[in-house]
Write an enzyme that holds these catalytic residues in place. Structure first.
Site, PDB file in Angstrom:
ATOM      1  N   LYS A 198      41.133  36.103  40.352  1.00 32.69           N
ATOM      2  CA  LYS A 198      41.550  37.511  40.295  1.00 32.69           C
ATOM      3  C   LYS A 198      42.737  37.774  41.214  1.00 32.69           C
ATOM      4  O   LYS A 198      43.702  38.432  40.826  1.00 32.69           O
ATOM      5  CB  LYS A 198      40.369  38.412  40.645  1.00 32.69           C
ATOM      6  CG  LYS A 198      39.212  38.319  39.653  1.00 32.69           C
ATOM      7  CD  LYS A 198      38.109  39.320  39.957  1.00 32.69           C
ATOM      8  CE  LYS A 198      37.362  38.993  41.227  1.00 32.69           C
ATOM      9  NZ  LYS A 198      36.591  37.732  41.118  1.00 32.69           N
ATOM     10  N   THR A 199      42.674  37.282  42.444  1.00 30.11           N
ATOM     11  CA  THR A 199      43.791  37.477  43.372  1.00 30.11           C
ATOM     12  C   THR A 199      45.033  36.775  42.872  1.00 30.11           C
ATOM     13  O   THR A 199      46.148  37.318  42.948  1.00 30.11           O
ATOM     14  CB  THR A 199      43.413  36.961  44.768  1.00 30.11           C
ATOM     15  OG1 THR A 199      42.244  37.636  45.231  1.00 30.11           O
ATOM     16  CG2 THR A 199      44.547  37.176  45.748  1.00 30.11           C
ATOM     17  N   ASP A 244      41.290  44.338  46.552  1.00 26.49           N
ATOM     18  CA  ASP A 244      40.162  43.451  46.293  1.00 26.49           C
ATOM     19  C   ASP A 244      38.855  44.193  46.588  1.00 26.49           C
ATOM     20  O   ASP A 244      38.819  45.071  47.457  1.00 26.49           O
ATOM     21  CB  ASP A 244      40.276  42.213  47.163  1.00 26.49           C
ATOM     22  CG  ASP A 244      39.396  41.075  46.681  1.00 26.49           C
ATOM     23  OD1 ASP A 244      38.872  41.172  45.545  1.00 26.49           O
ATOM     24  OD2 ASP A 244      39.231  40.091  47.423  1.00 26.49           O
ATOM     25  N   THR A 284      33.745  42.147  41.912  1.00 25.19           N
ATOM     26  CA  THR A 284      32.708  41.214  41.486  1.00 25.19           C
ATOM     27  C   THR A 284      31.506  41.962  40.911  1.00 25.19           C
ATOM     28  O   THR A 284      30.594  41.338  40.385  1.00 25.19           O
ATOM     29  CB  THR A 284      32.236  40.357  42.679  1.00 25.19           C
ATOM     30  OG1 THR A 284      31.826  41.219  43.751  1.00 25.19           O
ATOM     31  CG2 THR A 284      33.379  39.462  43.168  1.00 25.19           C
ATOM     32  N   ARG A 337      38.176  27.814  42.690  1.00 21.25           N
ATOM     33  CA  ARG A 337      38.259  27.838  44.153  1.00 21.25           C
ATOM     34  C   ARG A 337      37.399  26.730  44.750  1.00 21.25           C
ATOM     35  O   ARG A 337      37.805  26.049  45.698  1.00 21.25           O
ATOM     36  CB  ARG A 337      37.810  29.198  44.687  1.00 21.25           C
ATOM     37  CG  ARG A 337      37.828  29.282  46.217  1.00 21.25           C
ATOM     38  CD  ARG A 337      37.228  30.587  46.696  1.00 21.25           C
ATOM     39  NE  ARG A 337      38.009  31.728  46.259  1.00 21.25           N
ATOM     40  CZ  ARG A 337      37.587  32.980  46.288  1.00 21.25           C
ATOM     41  NH1 ARG A 337      36.343  33.242  46.710  1.00 21.25           N
ATOM     42  NH2 ARG A 337      38.362  33.973  45.890  1.00 21.25           N
TER      43      ARG A 337
END
Length: 341
Positions: A67-68, A112, A161, A220
């Site tokens: 997402k980032t 975020d 999330t 990640r």
């Protein structure tokens, strides 16, 4: 024991540079999420042709799926500056007002965990997203006055999330919403291949597949496991990261063949052996493994449920025959209360 799923961000500047270097800078380089990539590309191309800022974007999904990175790509491909913030950092309407009023025309604002903003800030954000304006209250009580403040046009990229916690008025103001899915092993292999080349860690196909298999569907985690393999090679003076070296490195960090770590296995072990397969309440399970209930619910449970090792019922958590088999416990033990999901 190191938790490679959600370890603290690196503090060393060199490690920060590596983390940044591993992020793709364009949608063409972004692996996976094919549908979302296509939708974002259309949105960005339309904004470029019409010479306007892209619509506000909401990205939802589990941690570590990109997402980032996608927010950074939106800013890069739009040729706009990027401002980073987070929901927990915006606890007052004044925090948001200061942030919004400092934006330059066309700037991309990434928030975020947007669902964790204060309610007063959320309500201010409604007007800002829709009309690029905020109202600032001056004074208190009967003498309070509202002063309108025009904002420079901007694009908000929100990441969450837990999209279900977003109020409908906020969710409806995003022009585009997307949900990121877990990655397939083949996609993670491509992530590992790209990252290993950038880190200077050549990996044969079987070694890349092994890291991908233990990465829980999350890029990640794949990158973090790769960096632990790199550390293992450096310390042991090995030049080639073959399958044995990868297995030894990940075993050292307590990551098993399907990506479960110490805490995952402790939860399963308590559920299967101590509570005979359940059902057992979340708080009781948390006490049994010496961990916070919130950690069990948000960090451990999602993956165990997804792979069919655990179930959630109104009476509590239950284990499946697959969970018992992974722990080496005979599922035909009459004392076990295992459940097929």
């Amino acid at each position: 024991m190191v938790d490679v799923r959600d370890a603290d961000p690196p503090e060393d500047e060199g490690e920060l540079a590596i983390e940044g270097a591993l992020r793709p800078t364009s949608l063409a380089d972004f692996v996976g999420q094919h549908k979302v990539r296509g939708q974002l590309q259309l949105l960005l191309d339309a904004a470029r042709i019409q010479q306007r800022s892209p619509d506000h974007i909401l990205l939802s999904g589990p941690p570590g799926l990109g997402k980032t990175t996608l927010a950074m790509i939106v800013a890069h491909e739009s040729e706009r500056p990027l401002r980073l913030s987070s929901g927990p950092a915006i606890q007052h309407a004044g925090d948001l007002a200061a942030l919004l009023s400092s934006l330059t025309p066309g700037e991309v604002l990434f928030i975020d965990e947007v669902h964790r903003m204060a309610r007063s800030a959320e309500e201010m954000l409604y007007l800002a997203m829709e009309d690029f304006r905020i109202d600032i209250m001056v004074g208190k009580g009967a003498g309070a006055t509202s002063i309108p403040l025009d904002l420079a046009p901007f694009t908000l990229v929100g990441a969450t999330t837990r999209s279900g916690l977003l109020p409908n008025p906020l969710r409806d103001r995003f022009g585009f919403t997307a949900h990121l899915e877990y990655y397939e092993p083949e996609e993670l292999e491509r992530v590992v291949e790209r990252s290993s080349a950038m880190l200077g860690v050549p990996l044969p196909p079987l070694a890349r597949a092994e890291i991908a298999r233990r990465s829980r569907g999350t890029p990640r985690i794949a990158n973090r496991l790769l960096r632990r393999v790199r550390d293992y090679l450096v310390v042991h003076g090995e030049l080639d990261a073959d399958l044995d070296a990868v297995g030894a490195a990940l075993t050292l960090y307590d990551v098993d063949s399907i990506g479960l770590d110490r805490l995952d296995r402790a939860v399963l072990d308590a559920l299967v052996r101590r509570f005979r397969g359940g059902p057992v309440g979340l708080s009781t399970l948390a006490v049994a493994v010496g961990e916070e209930a919130e950690t069990i619910e948000s960090v451990v449970e999602p993956y165990l449920v997804r792979i069919g090792f655990m179930g959630r019922t109104p009476r509590g958590r239950i284990a499946t025959p697959a969970a018992a088999a992974h722990l080496g416990v005979h599922a035909d033990d009459g004392a076990l209360r295992l459940h097929d999901l």
